[in-house]
Design an enzyme around this catalytic site. Structure first.
Site, mmCIF file in Angstrom:
data_model
loop_
_atom_site.group_PDB
_atom_site.id
_atom_site.type_symbol
_atom_site.label_atom_id
_atom_site.label_comp_id
_atom_site.label_asym_id
_atom_site.label_seq_id
_atom_site.Cartn_x
_atom_site.Cartn_y
_atom_site.Cartn_z
ATOM 1 N N GLY A 116 0.822 -1.196 0.000
ATOM 2 C CA GLY A 116 0.000 0.000 0.000
ATOM 3 C C GLY A 116 0.859 1.250 0.000
ATOM 4 N N CYS A 117 0.258 2.374 -0.359
ATOM 5 C CA CYS A 117 1.030 3.616 -0.463
ATOM 6 C C CYS A 117 1.500 4.104 0.908
ATOM 7 C CB CYS A 117 0.222 4.683 -1.193
ATOM 8 S SG CYS A 117 -1.426 4.981 -0.520
#
Length: 316
Positions: A113-114
């Protein structure tokens, strides 16, 4: 030799971004599917069988269902569904020694995920080096461009000029879906106190991890934190540790979240004083935070040089 990749969910934000990046890749061909066939299980299964790797750019439940269409396929999942699953390899090559090889050999890889990318790359080396106790309760504040919320949030921002939307915090129930991923791979026992926010711009992000002197083990200083990070990422093609307290990266004292947009590069910066240390990471939430990381992982899974299709990006 050209490798074939099928993006399941290619009409979504990450899918579109990945398809655009693969158009510039000279060793990967993205298989297409007609719009009316995108939800046809039989047609999708055929594409899965033709691909060397299937990239899942789907909601979590749909990603889990997709794997069952052809369990023998190789998958790179860009959703949250499998990031802490035991039978999936976490697709962050810079995580630890041996992670790249694990990705190369895996049939199932979970793209990070970012927000967790920024947290993990900032914290994991400090835990491994003994500067931060795994039981430390981290405080993380972050801001992302609105593209991180997908098509629905992009549409909301495109049609709203209210100043109240310039910067908005969210997930204030302190139960963001990325928390298990942060805890699992940062090496901490507890999830951080995490406050994400959305800025009124399309893409780019800043992730800030704050620590006090009391939370650093053995009398470690902000300079020690910087040294550990710089040593850990020496030679990494996409993670760049700036000089300690890098005033040169600031613009009239401000830190821009967009300087790495369009690339797979991530900046790490350490600021501090006698009592506090702040680690800031800056990268493109659609780049190293999503589609760029997916290209990096595809390269590894397909036996290609890790930087293939990404080397033309700015590295300064």
């Amino acid at each position: 030799m050209t490798h074939r990749v099928f993006i399941d969910g290619q009409a979504g934000t990450t899918g579109l971004e990945l398809a655009s990046r693969l158009e510039r890749h000279d060793r990967i061909e993205a298989l297409s599917i007609e719009e009316q066939e995108r939800k046809d299980p039989g047609r999708r299964r055929e594409r899965f069988a033709e691909a060397d790797v299937v990239v899942l750019c789907l909601p979590d439940d749909a990603a889990k269902e997709a794997v069952e269409l052809l369990p023998g396929a190789r998958f790179l999942d860009a959703s949250t569904a499998h990031r802490v699953a035991r039978d999936w390899v976490y697709g962050l090559p810079e995580l630890a020694a041996g992670q790249r090889q694990a990705i190369r050999e895996a049939d199932r890889v979970a793209n990070p995920g970012c927000y967790p990318t920024g947290v993990i790359l900032s914290v994991r080396p400090l835990v491994d080096a003994g500067l931060v106790d795994p039981g430390t309760a981290l405080h993380v504040h972050a801001v992302s461009g609105y593209s991180g919320g997908g098509k629905s949030l992009i549409a909301k921002y495109a049609g709203n000029d209210s100043p109240a939307w310039r910067h908005r915090s969210y997930s204030l129930d302190l139960n963001h879906k990325h928390l298990p991923e942060m805890r699992a791979y940062a090496g901490t026992v507890r999830p951080p106190l995490f406050v994400p926010s959305v800025g009124d711009y399309h893409s780019g992000m800043l992730v800030h991890v704050g620590l006090t002197g009391r939370e650093l083990e053995g009398g470690a200083t902000p300079v020690d934190v910087h040294r550990v990070l710089a040593d850990r990422y020496t030679g990494e093609p996409f993670v760049h540790v700036h000089n300690y307290h890098p005033d040169a990266v600031l613009e009239d004292g401000f830190l821009s979240p967009t300087a790495r947009n369009g690339t797979n590069h991530l900046d790490l910066m350490v600021f501090g004083n006698d009592e506090q240390v702040l680690i800031a990471s800056r990268f493109d939430n659609l780049g190293k935070g999503a589609a760029g990381a997916a290209v990096q992982n595809l390269n590894l899974m397909l036996g290609l040089p890790e930087t293939r299709g990404l080397v033309a990006e700015v590295t300064a």
